[in-house]
Design a protein around this motif. Structure first.
Motif, PDB file in Angstrom:
ATOM      1  N   SER A   1       0.646  -1.120  -0.141  1.00 18.83           N
ATOM      2  CA  SER A   1       0.174   0.028  -0.032  1.00 18.83           C
ATOM      3  C   SER A   1       1.018   1.290  -0.020  1.00 18.83           C
ATOM      4  N   SER A   2       1.990   1.375   0.719  1.00 21.73           N
ATOM      5  CA  SER A   2       2.764   2.297   1.035  1.00 21.73           C
ATOM      6  C   SER A   2       3.379   2.703  -0.530  1.00 21.73           C
ATOM      7  N   VAL A   3       3.973   1.657  -1.157  1.00 20.07           N
ATOM      8  CA  VAL A   3       4.684   1.628  -2.492  1.00 20.07           C
ATOM      9  C   VAL A   3       3.654   2.189  -3.349  1.00 20.07           C
ATOM     10  N   TYR A   4       2.415   1.318  -3.330  1.00 17.28           N
ATOM     11  CA  TYR A   4       1.319   2.080  -4.195  1.00 17.28           C
ATOM     12  C   TYR A   4       1.218   3.554  -4.158  1.00 17.28           C
ATOM     13  N   GLN A   5       1.099   4.060  -3.042  1.00 17.02           N
ATOM     14  CA  GLN A   5       0.936   5.584  -2.921  1.00 17.02           C
ATOM     15  C   GLN A   5       2.197   6.341  -3.492  1.00 17.02           C
ATOM     16  N   SER A   6       3.155   5.927  -3.014  1.00 15.40           N
ATOM     17  CA  SER A   6       4.448   6.493  -3.388  1.00 15.40           C
ATOM     18  C   SER A   6       4.663   6.334  -5.245  1.00 15.40           C
ATOM     19  N   ILE A   7       4.177   5.466  -5.561  1.00 18.50           N
ATOM     20  CA  ILE A   7       4.456   5.416  -7.131  1.00 18.50           C
ATOM     21  C   ILE A   7       3.490   6.184  -7.846  1.00 18.50           C
ATOM     22  N   LYS A   8       2.178   6.300  -6.998  1.00 19.85           N
ATOM     23  CA  LYS A   8       1.045   7.250  -7.555  1.00 19.85           C
ATOM     24  C   LYS A   8       1.603   8.716  -7.458  1.00 19.85           C
ATOM     25  N   GLU A   9       2.241   9.113  -6.264  1.00 17.22           N
ATOM     26  CA  GLU A   9       2.613  10.312  -6.260  1.00 17.22           C
ATOM     27  C   GLU A   9       3.533  10.789  -7.299  1.00 17.22           C
ATOM     28  N   LEU A  10       4.699   9.697  -7.415  1.00 12.31           N
ATOM     29  CA  LEU A  10       5.861  10.035  -8.498  1.00 12.31           C
ATOM     30  C   LEU A  10       5.226   9.878  -9.824  1.00 12.31           C
ATOM     31  N   GLN A  11       4.225   9.197 -10.123  1.00 10.73           N
ATOM     32  CA  GLN A  11       3.450   9.254 -11.396  1.00 10.73           C
ATOM     33  C   GLN A  11       3.123  10.666 -11.617  1.00 10.73           C
ATOM     34  N   GLN A  12       2.191  11.141 -10.723  1.00  9.80           N
ATOM     35  CA  GLN A  12       1.767  12.528 -10.663  1.00  9.80           C
ATOM     36  C   GLN A  12       2.985  13.660 -11.050  1.00  9.80           C
ATOM     37  N   LYS A  13       4.006  13.456 -10.156  1.00 11.00           N
ATOM     38  CA  LYS A  13       4.916  14.346 -10.282  1.00 11.00           C
ATOM     39  C   LYS A  13       5.508  14.600 -11.691  1.00 11.00           C
ATOM     40  N   SER A  14       5.552  13.313 -12.290  1.00 12.39           N
ATOM     41  CA  SER A  14       6.450  13.056 -13.418  1.00 12.39           C
ATOM     42  C   SER A  14       5.327  13.107 -14.598  1.00 12.39           C
ATOM     43  N   SER A  15       4.200  13.559 -14.352  1.00  7.50           N
ATOM     44  CA  SER A  15       3.376  13.740 -15.732  1.00  7.50           C
ATOM     45  C   SER A  15       3.578  14.878 -15.929  1.00  7.50           C
ATOM     46  N   GLY A  16       3.693  15.145 -17.338  1.00  7.36           N
ATOM     47  CA  GLY A  16       3.706  16.429 -17.922  1.00  7.36           C
ATOM     48  C   GLY A  16       4.960  17.042 -17.738  1.00  7.36           C
ATOM     49  N   LEU A  17       6.251  16.201 -17.376  1.00  6.95           N
ATOM     50  CA  LEU A  17       7.237  16.881 -16.937  1.00  6.95           C
ATOM     51  C   LEU A  17       8.064  17.667 -18.089  1.00  6.95           C
ATOM     52  N   GLY A  18       8.015  17.238 -19.327  1.00  8.56           N
ATOM     53  CA  GLY A  18       8.620  18.140 -20.402  1.00  8.56           C
ATOM     54  C   GLY A  18       7.949  19.369 -20.394  1.00  8.56           C
ATOM     55  N   MET A  19       6.533  19.460 -20.430  1.00  5.74           N
ATOM     56  CA  MET A  19       5.908  20.461 -20.397  1.00  5.74           C
ATOM     57  C   MET A  19       6.018  21.646 -19.199  1.00  5.74           C
ATOM     58  N   LYS A  20       6.337  21.169 -18.043  1.00  5.79           N
ATOM     59  CA  LYS A  20       6.709  21.948 -16.875  1.00  5.79           C
ATOM     60  C   LYS A  20       8.105  22.395 -17.120  1.00  5.79           C
ATOM     61  N   VAL A  21       8.999  21.892 -17.541  1.00  8.48           N
ATOM     62  CA  VAL A  21      10.374  22.251 -17.868  1.00  8.48           C
ATOM     63  C   VAL A  21      10.222  23.177 -18.797  1.00  8.48           C
ATOM     64  N   THR A  22       9.693  22.931 -19.887  1.00 10.07           N
ATOM     65  CA  THR A  22       9.579  24.155 -20.903  1.00 10.07           C
ATOM     66  C   THR A  22       8.849  25.188 -20.573  1.00 10.07           C
ATOM     67  N   ASN A  23       7.671  25.265 -19.561  1.00 12.06           N
ATOM     68  CA  ASN A  23       7.102  26.508 -19.216  1.00 12.06           C
ATOM     69  C   ASN A  23       8.189  27.143 -18.157  1.00 12.06           C
ATOM     70  N   THR A  24       8.864  26.465 -17.211  1.00 15.12           N
ATOM     71  CA  THR A  24       9.802  26.991 -16.516  1.00 15.12           C
ATOM     72  C   THR A  24      10.930  27.785 -17.262  1.00 15.12           C
ATOM     73  N   LEU A  25      11.378  27.177 -18.380  1.00 19.88           N
ATOM     74  CA  LEU A  25      12.756  27.742 -19.046  1.00 19.88           C
ATOM     75  C   LEU A  25      11.740  29.059 -19.855  1.00 19.88           C
ATOM     76  N   SER A  26      10.766  28.829 -20.254  1.00 18.09           N
ATOM     77  CA  SER A  26      10.052  29.991 -21.083  1.00 18.09           C
ATOM     78  C   SER A  26       9.849  31.484 -20.075  1.00 18.09           C
ATOM     79  N   SER A  27       9.520  30.821 -18.787  1.00 17.80           N
ATOM     80  CA  SER A  27       9.385  31.975 -17.618  1.00 17.80           C
ATOM     81  C   SER A  27      10.815  32.660 -17.469  1.00 17.80           C
ATOM     82  N   LEU A  28      11.737  31.600 -17.489  1.00 19.57           N
ATOM     83  CA  LEU A  28      12.955  32.349 -17.257  1.00 19.57           C
ATOM     84  C   LEU A  28      13.597  33.174 -18.366  1.00 19.57           C
TER      85      LEU A  28
END
Length: 836
Positions: free
Chosen positions: A695-722
């Motif tokens: 159960s603990s690993v399930y939640q960790s993987i779920k959170e990791l999935q959410q964090k990594s979701s759209g990672l490329g877009m997040k980095v792109t937006n961060t660099l655009s803001s920069l």
């Protein structure tokens, strides 16, 4: 009028001496935020209240308005002033005849009253003399014989009531006279205090002007200290202002990069945690599988017992043997791929310390105030030098103002005037004591007459016997008649003298009230004095001609008086800008421009701010291509969402134990119970911890999935803001620096603009506020002359005149009534009449 002109000359003298302050320059001190001259308190009250006696004064004023209803004769007074009060020359000219007729028309009410009074003065002694002679000849009622009349009792009562009413009216007039006489004396006694108060206020005005100048000059130091404080704080004020202008655009971009750096670290920690936990889960799953296999094997061996061949037990054993498949492991952890490769990529990314690079960006941006301070050191020094030079100029100008020397002449004039008043005031008080004594005598004479009448009425009424004949009247009644005749005789002796006093005081008091007091209060008198070419045929405006020798300047007595009444400064009141223009000497733009020029030379160069270098950018891009977002998280989630075993071990153990209880006692029953207990132990010690870990690993993987979701877009937006923030710094920082520099310079300049503006306003509107001059003029004319003298004097003649006029009907009724009270020498033969 002489007092009024005297105080106007006093005002002119003050004007001349104030003009000598023309060397005032732009020297005034001021506070920076709240600039205000200290308030000056004066002793003399702005208004005078007569108190309860004021009601009696109003009665007299109403009488005068009835007698003299005409408006103030402005045109007549102007013509008289133009002729300098000389109407004797060419009096036959038509214009002089017309002027004389206008004067007569205006004074017609006063003239009629005065003529009636003079007729009273002339006729009363003659009538009294004739009446006395007639009485001596036993005529005019002198015969001591009373004829019988049917209406005699009625006439006696009518005469008595009429005399009583008239005596009451006379008494009221006498009371007015006593009150006015005493009030006038009491007010004369206050004259010294009033004069001293006005002179102290004038000295306060004269002595306060240099102090006000000094105070204004001293405020420059306060202003300069405030400016120096802001100049010393250029780092926080100018640099901080630039920093705050850029902050809304820059800081969010840096915060995003900082958050991304933290996300990289958190992602690594999450991957490591998940990867390690998965390894533990695989071991735990393998251990669970081994334990279940052992239990399953042991059960199979137990079911091989011979007892399971017997028909009743065989069914139970077959059921148990059939359910053994439920003891298998439900998961396949070994098929889950390892996360070592993504972890290795994150480790490679973390070789570059992105957090350190972001902190460098923060530091580079936060160093802007310090850079501004370092680059403006020379300019700040130049501005301070400019401010010090302005201060030196102001101090030198302050030393050049000879205000004390210039005001000393006027102070001497004040001292001379005060000495004159103090020297002559005892004489005035002495003469007033004679006047008070004379007024007291007049009131006492009238009181004596009315006392005779009251005594006559009292004795005659109380001693009258209706049954007694005229020759047999009692002593008391006879005494009452004698008192009445004495009162009538004294009336003849004194009434013409009293009327003479009334006429003289009436003519003077009425004219002063109508021609001076009222027009002074409504300022029509000042308007007359302001008539062009009136006081000087060559000057359009007399006051400006006296002050500036420029009679074309519109400076009027009314305007000066009104401004002084409102406590405005002498400079603005007398329009001294026509002699010394403070605006020319106090050029605000010139002084402020010197400071502005220094700020225009301020150059601040901030062009080397890099929020994130190329290494940091590459680090972010590597993170976006690390493949974390490409991990198949669903495989992990699907496997971890399964139950560790196919069946609930506790339920299986309970069912096994129930079945075992149905078996006969023996080794088989005992073996099955032991296996049930073993299964419970496996559930408690292995299954439950495994479920919690999954159960603990399930939640960790779920959170990791959410964090990594759209990672490329997040980095792109961060660099655009920069990039946007960096571009903003590159393109806008120069305009922001210019804008903030102007704002900062305007703040410093604004201190001195407000200071110099306050200096100008203080000099033109507040310094040497001339309210004491208007108050002194009011004290001389409105208070001393009109309220202290004229009002009581008018009340005096009004009361005495009223009493004197009523003496005429009183003596008639007294003579008539005395016949009914006195003892007669002879009488008619009386018939019987019903008692009255």
């Amino acid at each position: 009028m002489a007092l009024l002109l005297g105080f106007l000359l006093l005002l002119l003298e003050l004007c001349r001496n104030t003009l000598s302050l023309g060397s005032r320059s732009s020297t005034e001190g001021t506070e920076v935020l709240e600039l205000e001259l200290p308030a000056t308190n004066y002793e003399t009250k702005d208004s005078y209240k007569a108190g309860p006696i004021g009601g009696l004064f109003q009665i007299v004023h109403i009488f005068l308005r009835v007698v003299q209803p005409n408006d103030f004769p402005e045109d007549i007074l102007r013509k008289i002033l133009q002729k300098k009060f000389d109407l004797s020359t060419d009096y036959e000219k038509p214009e002089n005849v017309v002027l004389t007729l206008k004067i007569i028309y205006y004074e017609i009410g006063v003239i009629i009253c005065a003529v009636l009074g003079l007729l009273f003065v002339i006729l009363m002694p003659l009538v009294g003399f004739c009446f006395g002679l007639c009485r001596c000849c036993n005529k005019c009622g002198g015969e001591m014989h009373q004829r019988q009349k049917k209406n005699g009792p009625f006439l006696r009562k009518c005469f008595a009531v009429s005399l009583l009413v008239i005596s009451i009216f006379i008494s009221i007039g006498i009371i007015y006279g006593f009150v006015a006489n005493h009030h006038l004396r009491a007010q004369i006694e206050k004259t010294r205090k009033l004069a001293d108060s006005n002179f102290r206020d004038l000295r306060t005005l004269l002595n306060g002007a240099p102090a006000e100048i000094s105070y204004i000059l001293s405020q420059y130091t306060t202003t300069k200290e405030k400016a120096f404080s802001d100049l010393d704080n250029v780092k926080s004020l100018l640099g901080g202002g630039i920093h705050e202008q850029l902050r809304p655009k820059v800081i969010p971009a840096l915060d995003d990069i900082k958050a991304m750096a933290e996300a990289i670290k958190e992602t690594k920690e999450a991957l490591l945690n998940v990867n390690n936990t998965l390894k533990e889960l695989k071991k735990s799953s393998a251990q669970l599988n081994t334990s279940l296999s052992d239990v399953k094997r042991d059960l199979e061996q137990s079911l091989n017992d011979p007892m399971c061949s017997a028909p009743p037990v065989a069914t139970t054993c077959n059921n148990i043997r059939t359910s053994l498949s439920q003891l298998d492991d439900n998961t396949n952890m070994d098929q889950l791929p390892s996360l070592d490769k993504p972890i290795d990529k994150i480790n490679d990314i973390l070789q570059t310390n992105l957090s350190s690079l972001v902190q460098q960006g923060y530091k580079s941006f936060n160093d802007i105030p310090e850079m501004v301070k370092n680059q403006t050191t020379d300019i700040i020094s130049d501005v301070k030098s400019t401010l010090n030079s302005i201060g030196s100029d102001i101090e030198s100008i302050g030393e050049q103002i000879p205000i004390q020397d210039q005001l000393s002449n006027f102070m001497g004039y004040i001292n001379d005037t005060e000495t004159y008043i103090r020297r002559n005031l005892p004489t005035l008080e002495e003469y007033d004591s004679y006047r008070w004594l004379g007024g007291l005598v007049v009131c006492c004479l009238l009181t004596l007459v009315v006392i005779f009448y009251y005594l006559g009425l009292l004795c005659g009424t109380c001693g009258y016997d209706r049954n007694a004949t005229p020759t047999r009247r009692g002593c008391v009644s006879n005494t009452g008649g004698i008192f009445l005749m004495v009162g009538a005789g004294v009336s003849f002796l004194i009434c013409w003298i009293l009327m003479t006093i009334v006429v003289l005081t009436f003519v003077v008091g009425a004219n002063v009230e109508k021609l001076l007091c009222e027009p002074y209060q409504n300022r029509k008198l000042l308007q007359v004095l302001d008539t062009p070419y009136l006081l000087n045929e060559n000057w359009k405006h007399y006051l400006s001609g006296m002050v500036f020798n420029k009679p074309d300047i519109n400076l009027t007595f009314e305007q000066v008086y009104s401004d002084c009444k409102e406590n405005k400064g002498i400079y603005g009141t007398l329009k001294l800008e026509n002699s010394y223009n403070i605006s020319e000497h106090l050029n605000i733009q010139e002084h402020a421009g010197n400071i502005s020029n220094d700020f225009q030379n301020m150059k601040v160069n901030i062009d080397n701010i890099v929020l994130l270098d190329e290494a940091g950018r590459k680090n972010l891009m590597d993170f976006s291509f690390s493949g974390i977002d490409a991990i198949n998280y669903n495989i992990y989630l699907a496997e971890l969402s399964k139950a560790p075993t196919k069946a609930n071990l506790l339920s299986f153990a309970d069912d096994l134990e129930v079945k075992a209880n149905h078996l006969p006692h023996g080794s088989l029953k005992q073996s099955l119970k032991n296996n049930a207990q073993t299964i419970r132990t496996i559930h408690r010690s292995e299954v439950i911890p495994l479920e919690q870990s999954m159960s603990s690993v399930y939640q960790s993987i779920k959170e990791l999935q959410q964090k990594s979701s759209g990672l490329g877009m997040k980095v792109t937006n961060t660099l655009s803001s920069l990039d946007s923030a960096q571009d903003f710094l590159t393109t806008r920082i120069s305009s922001v620096i210019v804008e903030e520099s102007q704002k900062y310079g305007n703040t410093i300049v604004g201190y001195f603009e407000r200071y110099l503006q306050w200096v100008k306003i203080s000099i033109t509107e507040k310094i040497a506020a001339c309210k004491p001059v208007a108050t002194a003029l009011d004290s001389a004319v409105d208070v001393f002359l009109c309220s202290y003298i004229i009002d009581p004097m008018n009340l005096f003649w009004f009361g005495i005149g009223k009493a004197t006029v009523f003496l005429l009907p009183a003596l008639i009724f007294a003579v008539k009534l005395a016949k009914y009270y006195r003892r007669m020498d002879s009488e008619d033969v009386y018939e019987e009449f019903p008692p009255s």
